[in-house]
Motif scaffolding. Structure first.
Motif, PDB file in Angstrom:
ATOM      1  N   ARG A 106      53.350  30.029 -41.397  1.00  0.00           N
ATOM      2  CA  ARG A 106      54.513  29.768 -40.391  1.00  0.00           C
ATOM      3  C   ARG A 106      54.020  30.094 -38.852  1.00  0.00           C
ATOM      4  N   LEU A 107      53.020  31.042 -38.748  1.00  0.00           N
ATOM      5  CA  LEU A 107      52.248  31.357 -37.571  1.00  0.00           C
ATOM      6  C   LEU A 107      51.705  30.145 -36.926  1.00  0.00           C
ATOM      7  N   GLN A 108      50.855  29.544 -37.777  1.00  0.00           N
ATOM      8  CA  GLN A 108      50.232  28.193 -37.250  1.00  0.00           C
ATOM      9  C   GLN A 108      51.061  27.020 -36.758  1.00  0.00           C
ATOM     10  N   ARG A 109      52.313  26.905 -37.666  1.00  0.00           N
ATOM     11  CA  ARG A 109      53.295  25.767 -37.372  1.00  0.00           C
ATOM     12  C   ARG A 109      54.063  26.206 -36.020  1.00  0.00           C
ATOM     13  N   ASP A 110      54.439  27.679 -35.919  1.00  0.00           N
ATOM     14  CA  ASP A 110      55.263  27.755 -34.606  1.00  0.00           C
ATOM     15  C   ASP A 110      54.347  27.874 -33.539  1.00  0.00           C
ATOM     16  N   TRP A 111      52.989  28.193 -33.512  1.00  0.00           N
ATOM     17  CA  TRP A 111      51.943  28.359 -32.660  1.00  0.00           C
ATOM     18  C   TRP A 111      51.867  26.892 -32.075  1.00  0.00           C
ATOM     19  N   ASP A 112      51.749  25.854 -32.942  1.00  0.00           N
ATOM     20  CA  ASP A 112      51.121  24.634 -32.530  1.00  0.00           C
ATOM     21  C   ASP A 112      52.306  23.825 -31.766  1.00  0.00           C
ATOM     22  N   ARG A 113      53.594  24.339 -31.940  1.00  0.00           N
ATOM     23  CA  ARG A 113      54.914  23.601 -31.526  1.00  0.00           C
ATOM     24  C   ARG A 113      54.777  24.312 -29.916  1.00  0.00           C
ATOM     25  N   GLY A 114      54.527  25.861 -29.885  1.00  0.00           N
ATOM     26  CA  GLY A 114      54.924  26.257 -28.603  1.00  0.00           C
ATOM     27  C   GLY A 114      53.692  26.406 -27.601  1.00  0.00           C
ATOM     28  N   HIS A 115      52.350  26.165 -27.968  1.00  0.00           N
ATOM     29  CA  HIS A 115      51.118  26.201 -27.413  1.00  0.00           C
ATOM     30  C   HIS A 115      50.248  25.084 -27.402  1.00  0.00           C
ATOM     31  N   ALA A 117      48.164  23.980 -24.910  1.00  0.00           N
ATOM     32  CA  ALA A 117      47.126  24.285 -23.993  1.00  0.00           C
ATOM     33  C   ALA A 117      46.124  25.343 -24.789  1.00  0.00           C
ATOM     34  N   ILE A 118      46.298  25.906 -25.867  1.00  0.00           N
ATOM     35  CA  ILE A 118      45.393  26.669 -26.688  1.00  0.00           C
ATOM     36  C   ILE A 118      45.744  26.535 -28.086  1.00  0.00           C
ATOM     37  N   GLU A 119      44.566  25.997 -28.680  1.00  0.00           N
ATOM     38  CA  GLU A 119      44.636  25.863 -29.987  1.00  0.00           C
ATOM     39  C   GLU A 119      44.312  27.237 -30.885  1.00  0.00           C
ATOM     40  N   LEU A 120      45.100  27.622 -31.961  1.00  0.00           N
ATOM     41  CA  LEU A 120      44.781  28.709 -32.814  1.00  0.00           C
ATOM     42  C   LEU A 120      44.001  28.163 -33.883  1.00  0.00           C
ATOM     43  N   GLN A 121      42.708  28.894 -34.046  1.00  0.00           N
ATOM     44  CA  GLN A 121      41.876  28.626 -35.167  1.00  0.00           C
ATOM     45  C   GLN A 121      41.756  29.765 -36.060  1.00  0.00           C
ATOM     46  N   LEU A 122      41.988  29.618 -37.377  1.00  0.00           N
ATOM     47  CA  LEU A 122      41.666  30.788 -38.191  1.00  0.00           C
ATOM     48  C   LEU A 122      40.269  30.808 -38.602  1.00  0.00           C
ATOM     49  N   VAL A 123      39.714  31.884 -38.730  1.00  0.00           N
ATOM     50  CA  VAL A 123      38.158  31.999 -39.237  1.00  0.00           C
ATOM     51  C   VAL A 123      38.089  33.063 -40.120  1.00  0.00           C
ATOM     52  N   ARG A 124      37.646  32.811 -41.368  1.00  0.00           N
ATOM     53  CA  ARG A 124      37.396  33.641 -42.418  1.00  0.00           C
ATOM     54  C   ARG A 124      35.950  34.122 -42.323  1.00  0.00           C
ATOM     55  N   GLN A 125      36.059  35.735 -42.299  1.00  0.00           N
ATOM     56  CA  GLN A 125      34.439  36.128 -42.318  1.00  0.00           C
ATOM     57  C   GLN A 125      34.677  37.601 -43.037  1.00  0.00           C
ATOM     58  N   ASN A 126      33.971  37.499 -44.162  1.00  0.00           N
ATOM     59  CA  ASN A 126      34.088  38.805 -44.897  1.00  0.00           C
ATOM     60  C   ASN A 126      33.178  40.086 -44.195  1.00  0.00           C
ATOM     61  N   LEU A 127      33.512  40.482 -43.200  1.00  0.00           N
ATOM     62  CA  LEU A 127      32.901  41.561 -42.599  1.00  0.00           C
ATOM     63  C   LEU A 127      33.848  42.691 -41.913  1.00  0.00           C
ATOM     64  N   PRO A 128      33.398  43.930 -41.901  1.00  0.00           N
ATOM     65  CA  PRO A 128      34.374  44.758 -41.459  1.00  0.00           C
ATOM     66  C   PRO A 128      35.347  44.743 -40.276  1.00  0.00           C
TER      67      PRO A 128
END
Length: 287
Positions: A106-115, A117-128
């Motif tokens: 839901r966050l990704q879909r809403d963000w793409d519609r409203g922003h 100029a700024i792309e939201l990228q999710l990055v998975r890193q198994n770090l603290p």
């Protein structure tokens, strides 16, 4: 060695054009500026790179060695500039296990519609810190405390704690919920680097402490649980983000709620941060 990209660019251009005059025209500067700049590079190198000939200029033996290296440096500089330019239009959201659970899509879909100029990228890193400390993301999703000396953070929501166990577990498979005391009677699989489970969850009462076995990330955690080597406790987001055949999730009725935080560098809040905090907070509030 005291040289700069401008000197390299002038040198490469003159070498390619074979003429100081043609290089000046291509660079939109005077011939004197080209000569002066290349002379500065030659002073840093300690040898001549180009010699003048009747029809222009040609590489010396040292210049022939320097030219391919100069081209590599200029190419890397171009790539670095493009990277910096692209960073202004990207907001990297790091997470270790489950991002925002059922709110992620839901966050990704809403963000793409409203922003736009700024792309939201999710990055998975198994770090603290989900990659924040390593510079792998701009904002991190964390379900534990953040180092307040380095980072700012805000709690955007709360999640229930659930237990994960093998789906053929005859004792629990028909249960609707379990208790922390019941979990303590089992072997508990944990990820000590990025997970939310440790011995402190059972340190307040007179009950027993579980036996722990360690894994390195969410995938190995799930594999161990599906194989019946132990059970695990985690935030409910994991159940939404990582459904796995052979693994069943149930709520822990007395499990402490888990704070979901957005975390960023104290001295470097990224562009789009306020909008991201507002968007995630609304998603958790609506649920």
């Amino acid at each position: 060695m005291d040289w700069n990209l401008r000197e390299l660019r002038y040198f490469v251009t003159a070498a390619e054009e074979g003429s100081f005059t043609d290089a000046a025209a291509r660079l939109f500067v005077s011939q004197a500026a080209v000569s002066r700049t290349i002379a500065g590079l030659e002073k840093s190198v300690g040898e001549r790179l180009l010699r003048r000939v009747p029809r222009g200029c040609e590489l010396t033996s040292t210049g022939q060695q320097v030219l391919p290296q100069a081209r590599k440096v200029l190419a890397e500089a171009v790539r670095f500039t493009r990277f910096l330019d692209s960073r202004h239009g990207v907001l990297r959201l790091g997470y270790a296990w489950a991002a925002l659970g059922r709110h992620t899509a839901r966050l990704q879909r809403d963000w793409d519609r409203g922003h736009e100029a700024i792309e939201l990228q999710l990055v998975r890193q198994n770090l603290p810190t989900s990659g924040l400390a390593e510079g792998l993301c701009d904002v991190a999703v964390m379900r534990g405390p953040a180092d307040a000396r380095r980072f700012d953070s805000v709690v955007v929501g709360l999640e229930r704690r659930v237990v994960a166990f093998a789906s053929d577990d005859a004792q629990w498979v028909r249960r609707r919920q379990v208790s922390m005391a019941e979990v303590a009677q089992r072997t508990v699989v944990i990820d000590p680097r990025a997970g939310t489970t440790n011995s402190h969850l059972w340190s307040g009462g007179a009950g027993q402490q579980p036996t722990f076995i360690k894994t390195t990330d969410v995938d190995s955690w799930l594999d161990s649980i599906a194989a019946g080597r132990g059970v695990g406790t985690t935030a409910e987001a994991t159940a939404h983000h990582h459904p796995r055949p052979g693994v069943t999730y149930r709520p822990i009725k007395d499990g402490p709620r888990i704070e979901v935080r957005l975390v960023w560098w104290r001295d470097e809040p990224p562009g789009g941060l306020s909008d991201l905090v507002d968007a995630v907070t609304r998603l958790y509030a609506d649920s």
